[in-house]
Design a protein around this motif. Sequence first.
Motif, mmCIF file in Angstrom:
data_model
loop_
_atom_site.group_PDB
_atom_site.id
_atom_site.type_symbol
_atom_site.label_atom_id
_atom_site.label_comp_id
_atom_site.label_asym_id
_atom_site.label_seq_id
_atom_site.Cartn_x
_atom_site.Cartn_y
_atom_site.Cartn_z
ATOM 1 N N MET A 1 0.834 -1.195 0.000
ATOM 2 C CA MET A 1 0.000 0.000 0.000
ATOM 3 C C MET A 1 0.875 1.253 0.000
ATOM 4 N N LYS A 2 0.444 2.274 -0.701
ATOM 5 C CA LYS A 2 1.171 3.541 -0.723
ATOM 6 C C LYS A 2 1.220 4.159 0.673
ATOM 7 N N LYS A 3 2.262 4.904 0.933
ATOM 8 C CA LYS A 3 2.410 5.567 2.239
ATOM 9 C C LYS A 3 1.465 6.768 2.335
ATOM 10 N N ILE A 4 1.012 7.018 3.533
ATOM 11 C CA ILE A 4 0.268 8.241 3.855
ATOM 12 C C ILE A 4 1.123 9.020 4.846
ATOM 13 N N GLY A 132 2.994 8.650 -6.037
ATOM 14 C CA GLY A 132 1.776 7.914 -5.708
ATOM 15 C C GLY A 132 1.435 7.920 -4.235
ATOM 16 N N ASP A 133 2.399 8.289 -3.371
ATOM 17 C CA ASP A 133 2.092 8.420 -1.949
ATOM 18 C C ASP A 133 1.100 9.565 -1.742
ATOM 19 N N ILE A 134 0.559 9.653 -0.533
ATOM 20 C CA ILE A 134 -0.392 10.708 -0.180
ATOM 21 C C ILE A 134 0.184 11.528 0.971
ATOM 22 N N LEU A 135 0.128 12.857 0.842
ATOM 23 C CA LEU A 135 0.507 13.767 1.925
ATOM 24 C C LEU A 135 -0.758 14.447 2.426
ATOM 25 N N VAL A 158 3.587 13.175 -5.388
ATOM 26 C CA VAL A 158 2.801 12.766 -4.225
ATOM 27 C C VAL A 158 1.470 13.511 -4.235
ATOM 28 N N LYS A 159 0.384 12.818 -3.908
ATOM 29 C CA LYS A 159 -0.946 13.425 -3.899
ATOM 30 C C LYS A 159 -1.164 14.183 -2.593
ATOM 31 N N LEU A 256 -10.464 8.649 4.530
ATOM 32 C CA LEU A 256 -10.501 8.930 3.093
ATOM 33 C C LEU A 256 -9.156 8.606 2.446
ATOM 34 N N CYS A 257 -8.076 9.043 3.072
ATOM 35 C CA CYS A 257 -6.747 8.816 2.506
ATOM 36 C C CYS A 257 -6.376 7.343 2.508
ATOM 37 N N VAL A 258 -6.807 6.608 3.532
ATOM 38 C CA VAL A 258 -6.555 5.165 3.547
ATOM 39 C C VAL A 258 -7.276 4.493 2.380
ATOM 40 N N GLY A 259 -8.526 4.881 2.160
ATOM 41 C CA GLY A 259 -9.270 4.315 1.028
ATOM 42 C C GLY A 259 -8.572 4.573 -0.295
ATOM 43 N N LEU A 260 -8.111 5.809 -0.489
ATOM 44 C CA LEU A 260 -7.423 6.160 -1.731
ATOM 45 C C LEU A 260 -6.106 5.380 -1.864
ATOM 46 N N ALA A 261 -5.375 5.237 -0.751
ATOM 47 C CA ALA A 261 -4.105 4.510 -0.777
ATOM 48 C C ALA A 261 -4.313 3.036 -1.106
#
Length: 300
Positions: A1-4, A132-135, A158-159, A256-261
């Motif tokens: 999974m991508k990092k948040i 692809g990670d999320i900040l 990064v998103k 929300l960010c977990v779902g997107l990741a």
Amino acid sequence: MKKIIVIGSSNVDMVMKTSHLPAPGETILGGEFLMNQGGKGANQAVAVRRMGGNLIFMAKLGNDILGRQSLEYFENEGIDTRYLTLTENAASGVALISVDSQAENSIIVASGANMLLNEQDVDRITEEMEEGDILLMQLEIPLQTVVYAAKKAFEKGVKMVLNPAPACNLPQELFPYLYMITPNAIEAEMLAGMKLGTDAEEVGKKLYEMGVKNVIITLGAKGCLIIEEGISYHVDAFKVKPIDTTAAGDTFNGALCVGLAEGMDLKQAAVIASKASSIAVTRMGAQPSIPYRKEINTNI
């Protein structure tokens, strides 16, 4: 999974339950008193962790009893504490919160060490950023730090998701760096410079036109309005009896960010986030109210 990656504030919340929120000059006798962990950055980090996200959290704490207790708390939550700094230059952040019988709240924050989180701190964590990670960020740290981190994230693919709270005016240069912005109704009105009225779509599209790729306006019991690359639609809230709305928005953003990741589309992620926040409002406190993933029915 991508990092948040969550960069933001950490506070200790001192919560008092009251029959009503006091008017200026009014003294009232409160009820139950609670002291627990809070701060929008920390709330969102805990939400990410409890929802099963691959979390990295950066915050600045005072080297005092509250800061050391917070550090121990995060370790017990299973949060990586490499980027949590204890500083001698300020006290830990504190929030005074009153919650009335209708679950509405009034909050005063003494930011303390949160306002020392700077560009040099962000430079320490940029090596963790991969495409692809999320900040995920908020506005309880210096605005120039937020803008700097957003630019760095954009450059690395990064998103960047910005929860623009507490409400304030934002520089125009920030918006094109954002993958998503998630204001509530009050914050959306301030950013767009127009009243929400009975239709949030016009305000949402105004924010989209500022350069943000996606907009979610959270509307409490009315759910949320989503503008996804110019297309608008609505996600309903789950019907519950609220006790305390503190950290409901933070829970929404973290989930929300977990779902997107995990690769969900935006609507699926918003439904999961709505479910998580609906659970949070049925409990007292900020982080104590945040649910674990096992409490979320992913087949909703």
